[in-house]
Design a protein around this motif. Structure first.
Motif, PDB file in Angstrom:
ATOM      1  N   ARG A   1     -25.131  19.439  47.126  1.00  0.00           N
ATOM      2  CA  ARG A   1     -26.283  18.568  46.934  1.00  0.00           C
ATOM      3  C   ARG A   1     -26.088  17.726  45.675  1.00  0.00           C
ATOM      4  O   ARG A   1     -25.775  18.256  44.608  1.00  0.00           O
TER       5      ARG A   1
ATOM      6  N   ARG B   1     -25.873  17.537  37.810  1.00  0.00           N
ATOM      7  CA  ARG B   1     -26.200  18.410  36.671  1.00  0.00           C
ATOM      8  C   ARG B   1     -24.990  19.250  36.249  1.00  0.00           C
ATOM      9  O   ARG B   1     -24.703  19.403  35.057  1.00  0.00           O
ATOM     10  N   GLU B   2     -24.257  19.774  37.218  1.00  0.00           N
ATOM     11  CA  GLU B   2     -23.083  20.595  36.898  1.00  0.00           C
ATOM     12  C   GLU B   2     -21.990  19.767  36.235  1.00  0.00           C
ATOM     13  O   GLU B   2     -21.304  20.255  35.331  1.00  0.00           O
TER      14      GLU B   2
ATOM     15  N   PRO C   1     -21.042  27.414  45.793  1.00  0.00           N
ATOM     16  CA  PRO C   1     -21.752  26.768  44.679  1.00  0.00           C
ATOM     17  C   PRO C   1     -21.450  27.393  43.331  1.00  0.00           C
ATOM     18  O   PRO C   1     -21.337  26.673  42.327  1.00  0.00           O
TER      19      PRO C   1
ATOM     20  N   ALA D   1     -27.955  16.144  43.485  1.00  0.00           N
ATOM     21  CA  ALA D   1     -28.687  16.417  42.242  1.00  0.00           C
ATOM     22  C   ALA D   1     -28.086  17.607  41.498  1.00  0.00           C
ATOM     23  O   ALA D   1     -27.918  17.573  40.270  1.00  0.00           O
ATOM     24  N   GLU D   2     -27.733  18.659  42.231  1.00  0.00           N
ATOM     25  CA  GLU D   2     -27.138  19.838  41.608  1.00  0.00           C
ATOM     26  C   GLU D   2     -25.749  19.519  41.062  1.00  0.00           C
ATOM     27  O   GLU D   2     -25.383  19.935  39.956  1.00  0.00           O
ATOM     28  N   VAL D   3     -24.984  18.779  41.841  1.00  0.00           N
ATOM     29  CA  VAL D   3     -23.619  18.432  41.426  1.00  0.00           C
ATOM     30  C   VAL D   3     -23.644  17.563  40.173  1.00  0.00           C
ATOM     31  O   VAL D   3     -22.847  17.753  39.245  1.00  0.00           O
TER      32      VAL D   3
ATOM     33  N   ARG E   1     -18.290  25.898  41.601  1.00  0.00           N
ATOM     34  CA  ARG E   1     -18.193  24.492  41.205  1.00  0.00           C
ATOM     35  C   ARG E   1     -18.160  24.276  39.698  1.00  0.00           C
ATOM     36  O   ARG E   1     -17.371  23.434  39.223  1.00  0.00           O
TER      37      ARG E   1
ATOM     38  N   ASP F   1     -24.291  22.865  51.195  1.00  0.00           N
ATOM     39  CA  ASP F   1     -24.512  23.369  49.836  1.00  0.00           C
ATOM     40  C   ASP F   1     -24.173  22.333  48.763  1.00  0.00           C
ATOM     41  O   ASP F   1     -24.455  22.554  47.587  1.00  0.00           O
TER      42      ASP F   1
END
Length: 238
Positions: free
Chosen positions: A197, A203-204, A133, A199-201, A136, A195
């Protein structure tokens, strides 16, 4: 996939105890006869969606492996397409079965060897589990650097398995086994798909300079609550 042409249990064990790069070098000659290759229905669904968004100029398949995603690019790009991967073995297999209209580049995608704004479309299929993570954001920044304004970065993401389902326990078991393996064995073999996810991706990607849209790949079906089983993430460089 043909089990008779695929890797033996011994070959898979040797690969699993290798580094990611060497493991894929070993697996390359038989990779397309394993379940790890992106299946045709996914490739077809992505092609259909990208056709509606294109056409595009030049295209890049990120972590291309043996080149399952190359036909997607060739279907939606007017100009030359490129595959980049760090496994020389996987690239050799891809190069041997395609013509000279494809460039095959060996490189670490965390440091892409391309000029700024070299591509109009970047795709990737099933590779993100090989990045921790924390890696990324840098990877997404690299992709942004090789896309011009308005360029697209597209990849499919399956809906997470429901807690308690067979898929959930299978993925959890695999993830746990990999973490135990990496705790007691070197070199590490990074493959942690739980790992990744959405929502996290999302945002990134926004932090890296993208606007993110999601497209349902309806050809791949819907879940009982009518949500899509798979979406195409399309990040547009802004």
């Amino acid at each position: 996939m043909s089990a008779s042409q695929g890797p033996t249990l011994r070959e898979l064990a040797v690969q699993a105890l290798s580094s990611v790069e060497h493991g894929y070098d070993l697996l390359a000659p038989k990779f397309d006869h394993t379940p790890y290759r992106t299946p045709p229905p996914v490739l077809d669904a992505v092609t259909r969606t990208l056709r509606e968004l294109g056409p595009f100029g030049s295209g890049l398949d990120l972590c291309c492996g043996t080149g399952a995603g190359i036909p997607v690019l060739r279907a939606v790009c007017r100009d030359r397409v490129t595959g980049v991967d760090f496994s020389a073995g996987m690239l050799a297999v891809g190069r041997a079965r395609t013509d000279e209209a494809v460039d095959w580049i060996r490189a670490d995608v965390r440091a892409l060897p391309f000029a700024p704004a070299a591509f109009d479309l970047v795709v990737s299929f099933g590779a993100f589990g090989h990045f921790l993570p924390g890696e990324r954001p840098g990877l997404f920044a690299q992709v942004r650097s090789v896309l011009g304004p308005g360029g697209r970065f597209a990849f499919p993401v399956a809906a997470p398995a429901r807690p308690g389902s067979l898929g959930y326990w299978t993925l959890l078991g695999f993830d746990t086994a990999m973490r135990v393996r990496n705790a007691v064995w070197r070199p590490r073999f990074v493959m942690y798909y739980r790992d990744f996810r959405l929502a996290e991706v999302t945002r990134e990607l926004a932090d890296a300079g993208f606007r993110v849209d999601l497209y349902a790949l309806d050809e791949l079906g819907r879940r009982p609550d009518n949500s899509p089983r798979c979406r195409l993430v399309v990040a547009t460089a802004v």
